[in-house]
Design an enzyme around this catalytic site. Structure first.
Site, PDB file in Angstrom:
ATOM      1  CB  SER A 106      -0.993  -0.011   1.159  1.00  0.00           C
ATOM      2  OG  SER A 106      -0.361  -0.280   2.396  1.00  0.00           O
ATOM      3  CD  GLU A 124       5.075  -2.831   9.716  1.00  0.00           C
ATOM      4  OE1 GLU A 124       4.089  -2.813   8.968  1.00  0.00           O
ATOM      5  OE2 GLU A 124       5.227  -3.687  10.621  1.00  0.00           O
ATOM      6  N   GLY A 150       0.153   1.467  15.004  1.00  0.00           N
ATOM      7  CA  GLY A 150      -0.792   2.052  14.055  1.00  0.00           C
ATOM      8  C   GLY A 150      -2.063   2.573  14.712  1.00  0.00           C
ATOM      9  CG  ASP A 170      -4.118  -3.854   5.429  1.00  0.00           C
ATOM     10  OD1 ASP A 170      -4.823  -4.824   5.762  1.00  0.00           O
ATOM     11  OD2 ASP A 170      -3.262  -3.900   4.522  1.00  0.00           O
TER      12      ASP A 170
END
Ligand SMILES: C[S@@+](CC[C@H](N)C(=O)[O-])C[C@H]1O[C@@H](n2cnc3c(N)ncnc32)[C@H](O)[C@@H]1O
Length: 301
Positions: A106, A124, A150, A170
């Site tokens: 992404s 991340e 996140g 995600d």
């Protein structure tokens, strides 16, 4: 944290998620005002499809490879190929023609569509993935790679100064708690930034967690929630990943029609067995909620 996206890069779920991500980016680029993308669980950025991880389960063969082969054979309708172009162009730019060896995650897809004033925050937490991500996105002043949780980032970085853009959430779903976090943390972020576009990804094994998530979102008071699900097999075996879903808050007005064109073709193309695929496209809230019928599910399309 055991999850490694390298095992799943280019899978059917990535094809679906990334095709939709690129449609949203395409829309955001149509207006001159700058936008920001906040990618809360960004992954490593670019994946080597020749690696041992990518080939352990070989999920990319049934995802992106199948898609590219169908396009090369002229099997997809022109309107669908056109809708996929912003996604396919980035894959094409990473690979030599006719040989698929690298796959963009992404943040790499987003980077490809940023203009000079647009920004990306890529979060991340897993250290190896974070290092790889920094390496892949280095030397780009429009992008910040941050080794941060996140869920914390989701609260910390909204609303963005541009007041325009997308939050992609995600998570790895190593625990079912991620389903609850998704709706809870979205509610908090939405209170701070009600006009942003949010795209939330979730896995579909059985129906239970996915349906409970939809119930919570219907009760959340958030307006304009579009749900899109792509199934590659019937949900009769809840130990397997049978499909995946995207919750789209404040989707671009163009997206529902685009999904209506993409989903039937992608579900048929990516299904695990004949007649195994299916899809859903409906509004959980918003003007159209309750009016749009769920599209036929697995086996009944
Ligand atoms: C599904 S993958 C992301 C894939 C990526 N969004 C893409 O589409 O290419 C989930 C990622 O979240 C990372 N992760 C796990 N827990 C996290 C957390 N609490 N905060 C940020 N990242 C996390 C994992 O290491 C993994 O790389």
């Amino acid at each position: 944290m055991n999850y490694r996206h390298a095992f799943h890069a280019g899978s059917f779920a990535d094809v679906f998620k990334h095709a939709v991500l690129c449609r949203i980016l395409h829309y955001l680029r149509e207006k001159p005002a700058a936008f920001r993308v906040i990618d809360t669980h960004a992954g490593a950025g670019i994946y080597d499809l020749t690696s041992a991880e990518a080939n352990r389960g070989g999920e990319w063969h049934d995802g992106v490879e199948r898609l590219l082969a169908a396009i090369a054979a002229g099997k997809l309708p022109d309107n669908v190929v056109t809708l996929l172009a912003p996604y396919l162009d980035v894959i094409g730019a990473l690979n030599v023609p006719g040989k698929l060896t690298a796959y963009p995650g992404s943040p790499a897809l987003t980077r490809a569509w940023l203009r000079a004033d647009d920004r990306l925050i890529a979060c991340e937490l897993e250290p190896h993935a974070a290092i790889a991500l920094s390496r892949h996105l280095r030397a780009d002043s429009r992008i910040k790679v941050i080794e941060i949780d996140g869920w914390t980032a989701l609260q910390a970085y909204v609303p963005p100064p541009e007041r325009r853009g997308l939050v992609l959430v995600d998570p790895p779903f190593e625990e079912n708690a991620d389903f609850h976090r998704l709706s809870h943390m979205l509610g908090l972020a939405h209170r701070k930034w009600a006009t942003g576009i949010y795209a939330l990804w979730y896995p579909i094994k059985g129906r239970g967690e996915a349906d409970d998530l939809a119930k919570r979102l219907r009760r959340s008071g958030i307006a304009k929630i579009l749900r899109a699900e792509l199934l590659v097999s019937p949900v009769s075996d809840p130990t397997r990943l049978n499909g995946s879903g995207l919750i789209l808050i404040n989707p671009p007005w163009t997206l529902e029609a685009e999904l209506a064109a993409l989903l039937p073709v992608l579900s048929r193309l990516l299904e695990r067995q004949p007649q195994g695929g299916g899809y859903t496209l409906d509004w959980l809230s918003g003007e159209a909620a309750g009016q749009t019928k769920p599209k036929p599910k697995a086996k009944t399309k």
